[in-house]
Design a protein around this motif. Structure first.
Motif, PDB file in Angstrom:
ATOM      1  N   LEU A   1       1.144  -6.542   5.741  1.00 46.25           N
ATOM      2  CA  LEU A   1       0.974  -5.220   5.249  1.00 46.25           C
ATOM      3  C   LEU A   1       2.362  -4.566   5.177  1.00 46.25           C
ATOM      4  N   ASP A   2       2.488  -4.097   3.522  1.00 42.82           N
ATOM      5  CA  ASP A   2       3.969  -3.202   3.792  1.00 42.82           C
ATOM      6  C   ASP A   2       3.425  -1.950   3.168  1.00 42.82           C
ATOM      7  N   VAL A   3       3.549  -0.846   3.774  1.00 41.53           N
ATOM      8  CA  VAL A   3       3.043   0.393   3.280  1.00 41.53           C
ATOM      9  C   VAL A   3       4.397   1.263   3.044  1.00 41.53           C
TER      10      VAL A   3
ATOM     11  N   ALA B   1       0.871  -1.205   0.095  1.00 43.85           N
ATOM     12  CA  ALA B   1      -0.152  -0.025  -0.136  1.00 43.85           C
ATOM     13  C   ALA B   1       0.853   1.317   0.011  1.00 43.85           C
ATOM     14  N   ILE B   2       0.256   2.656  -0.294  1.00 38.89           N
ATOM     15  CA  ILE B   2       0.772   3.789  -0.211  1.00 38.89           C
ATOM     16  C   ILE B   2       0.400   4.562   0.639  1.00 38.89           C
ATOM     17  N   ALA B   3       1.215   5.267   1.709  1.00 39.00           N
ATOM     18  CA  ALA B   3       0.667   5.862   2.656  1.00 39.00           C
ATOM     19  C   ALA B   3      -0.012   6.894   2.215  1.00 39.00           C
ATOM     20  N   GLY B   4      -1.338   6.955   3.129  1.00 37.00           N
ATOM     21  CA  GLY B   4      -2.379   8.141   2.787  1.00 37.00           C
ATOM     22  C   GLY B   4      -3.393   7.667   1.664  1.00 37.00           C
ATOM     23  N   GLN B   5      -3.295   6.615   1.350  1.00 38.00           N
ATOM     24  CA  GLN B   5      -4.464   6.126   0.322  1.00 38.00           C
ATOM     25  C   GLN B   5      -5.062   4.844   0.897  1.00 38.00           C
ATOM     26  N   ALA B   6      -6.190   4.615   0.115  1.00 36.60           N
ATOM     27  CA  ALA B   6      -6.939   3.580   0.761  1.00 36.60           C
ATOM     28  C   ALA B   6      -6.529   2.152   0.322  1.00 36.60           C
ATOM     29  N   THR B   7      -6.475   1.257   1.393  1.00 32.93           N
ATOM     30  CA  THR B   7      -6.245  -0.052   1.059  1.00 32.93           C
ATOM     31  C   THR B   7      -7.079  -1.121   1.633  1.00 32.93           C
ATOM     32  N   SER B   8      -7.104  -2.167   1.113  1.00 30.63           N
ATOM     33  CA  SER B   8      -7.892  -3.288   1.671  1.00 30.63           C
ATOM     34  C   SER B   8      -6.840  -4.849   2.018  1.00 30.63           C
ATOM     35  N   LEU B   9      -7.466  -5.259   3.006  1.00 28.44           N
ATOM     36  CA  LEU B   9      -6.776  -6.440   3.483  1.00 28.44           C
ATOM     37  C   LEU B   9      -7.536  -7.628   3.414  1.00 28.44           C
ATOM     38  N   PRO B  10      -7.359  -8.610   2.660  1.00 24.09           N
ATOM     39  CA  PRO B  10      -8.404  -9.526   2.278  1.00 24.09           C
ATOM     40  C   PRO B  10      -8.680 -10.531   3.397  1.00 24.09           C
ATOM     41  N   CYS B  11      -9.688 -11.194   3.583  1.00 24.37           N
ATOM     42  CA  CYS B  11      -9.809 -12.248   4.505  1.00 24.37           C
ATOM     43  C   CYS B  11     -10.848 -13.271   3.994  1.00 24.37           C
ATOM     44  N   LYS B  12     -10.512 -14.642   3.851  1.00 27.81           N
ATOM     45  CA  LYS B  12     -11.391 -15.765   3.000  1.00 27.81           C
ATOM     46  C   LYS B  12     -12.320 -16.183   3.894  1.00 27.81           C
ATOM     47  N   CYS B  13     -13.017 -15.490   4.782  1.00 21.47           N
ATOM     48  CA  CYS B  13     -13.810 -16.151   5.390  1.00 21.47           C
ATOM     49  C   CYS B  13     -15.186 -16.807   4.612  1.00 21.47           C
ATOM     50  N   PRO B  14     -15.814 -17.616   5.426  1.00 21.73           N
ATOM     51  CA  PRO B  14     -17.073 -18.461   4.545  1.00 21.73           C
ATOM     52  C   PRO B  14     -18.037 -17.414   4.213  1.00 21.73           C
ATOM     53  N   PRO B  15     -18.841 -17.469   3.046  1.00 20.32           N
ATOM     54  CA  PRO B  15     -19.894 -16.580   2.923  1.00 20.32           C
ATOM     55  C   PRO B  15     -20.900 -16.759   3.942  1.00 20.32           C
ATOM     56  N   ASN B  16     -21.612 -15.566   4.081  1.00 19.64           N
ATOM     57  CA  ASN B  16     -22.510 -15.686   5.119  1.00 19.64           C
ATOM     58  C   ASN B  16     -22.157 -15.996   6.550  1.00 19.64           C
TER      59      ASN B  16
END
Length: 173
Positions: free
Chosen positions: A111-113, A18-33
Motif C-alpha cells: 500500500l502506497d499512500v 491511495a490518497i490520505a483521508g479517502q477510502a481504499t480497498s486492499l484486494p485478497c484473492k481467497c477462494p469463494p465461500n
C-alpha cells in the motif's frame, strides 16, 4: 498472532495506491465461500501487526491493533478485501492477507499512500491545448454567425411589419 509459518502464496504481489483521508480497498484473492478464518496483518520489520481478522469461532475483536479499529472493514462476500474507511500516511507498507485453506495461504499487498499536496499536476499536453483552442474558436465563430443571423432575421421581420402597417394605414386614409 504471527502466521507466516506454514503458509504459502500462489499470487504475485499487488500494489495499491491511495490518497490520505479517502477510502481504499486492499484486494485478497481467497477462494469463494472460504473464509471461516481470515486475518490481515501489516508487516513491520520482523513482526506482523493484526489489522483486522475474522474467525467463525471468535466473536470478540480483541486481537485487532487499536490504530485500525473502527477504520477498517472486511469484505467477506465474494472476496476477502480489507477496506480502509480513512487511509492514513502511516498505513503505507506491506500487508498480508491469510486465509484458511490447506495449507494456509496468503496474498501480499503493498500500500502506497500519498498526501493530497504530493499529487503531481499532470503535464499540459500541447496538442490538447491547440485542439482546445481550435474547438473554442470554432464554437465562438459559430455562435457569432448565429447571433448575426438572428439579428438579421429580427430586423427583417420588424421591417416587414412596418411596411405592412404603413401600407394598411395608407389604405385606410
Amino acid at each position: 498472532m504471527l502466521l507466516s509459518t506454514c503458509s504459502c502464496s500462489d499470487h504475485a504481489d499487488i500494489n495499491v495506491k491511495a490518497i490520505a483521508g479517502q477510502a481504499t480497498s486492499l484486494p485478497c484473492k481467497c477462494p469463494p465461500n472460504s473464509p471461516l478464518y481470515l486475518v490481515w496483518q501489516k508487516v513491520i520489520g520482523e513482526q506482523e501487526l493484526v489489522v483486522n481478522y475474522y474467525n467463525d469461532d471468535d466473536k470478540e475483536d480483541k486481537q485487532t491493533s487499536p490504530e485500525y479499529r473502527n477504520r477498517t472493514e472486511l469484505k467477506l462476500t465474494g472476496n476477502c478485501s480489507l477496506v480502509f474507511h480513512r487511509v492514513r500516511l502511516s498505513d503505507r507498507g506491506l500487508y498480508k492477507c491469510y486465509y484458511r485453506t490447506a495449507p494456509l495461504r496468503h496474498d501480499r499487498i503493498h500500500l502506497d499512500v500519498t498526501a493530497r499536496r504530493d499529487i503531481p499536476e499532470p503535464e499540459p499536453d500541447p496538442d490538447r491545448s491547440v485542439q482546445s483552442t481550435i474547438v473554442t474558436s470554432s464554437v465562438c465563430g459559430f455562435l457569432i454567425v448565429i447571433a448575426v443571423a438572428a439579428v438579421y432575421v429580427g430586423i427583417t421581420c420588424r421591417n416587414r411589419q412596418r411596411r405592412t402597417f404603413i401600407a394598411t394605414s395608407m389604405g385606410s386614409i
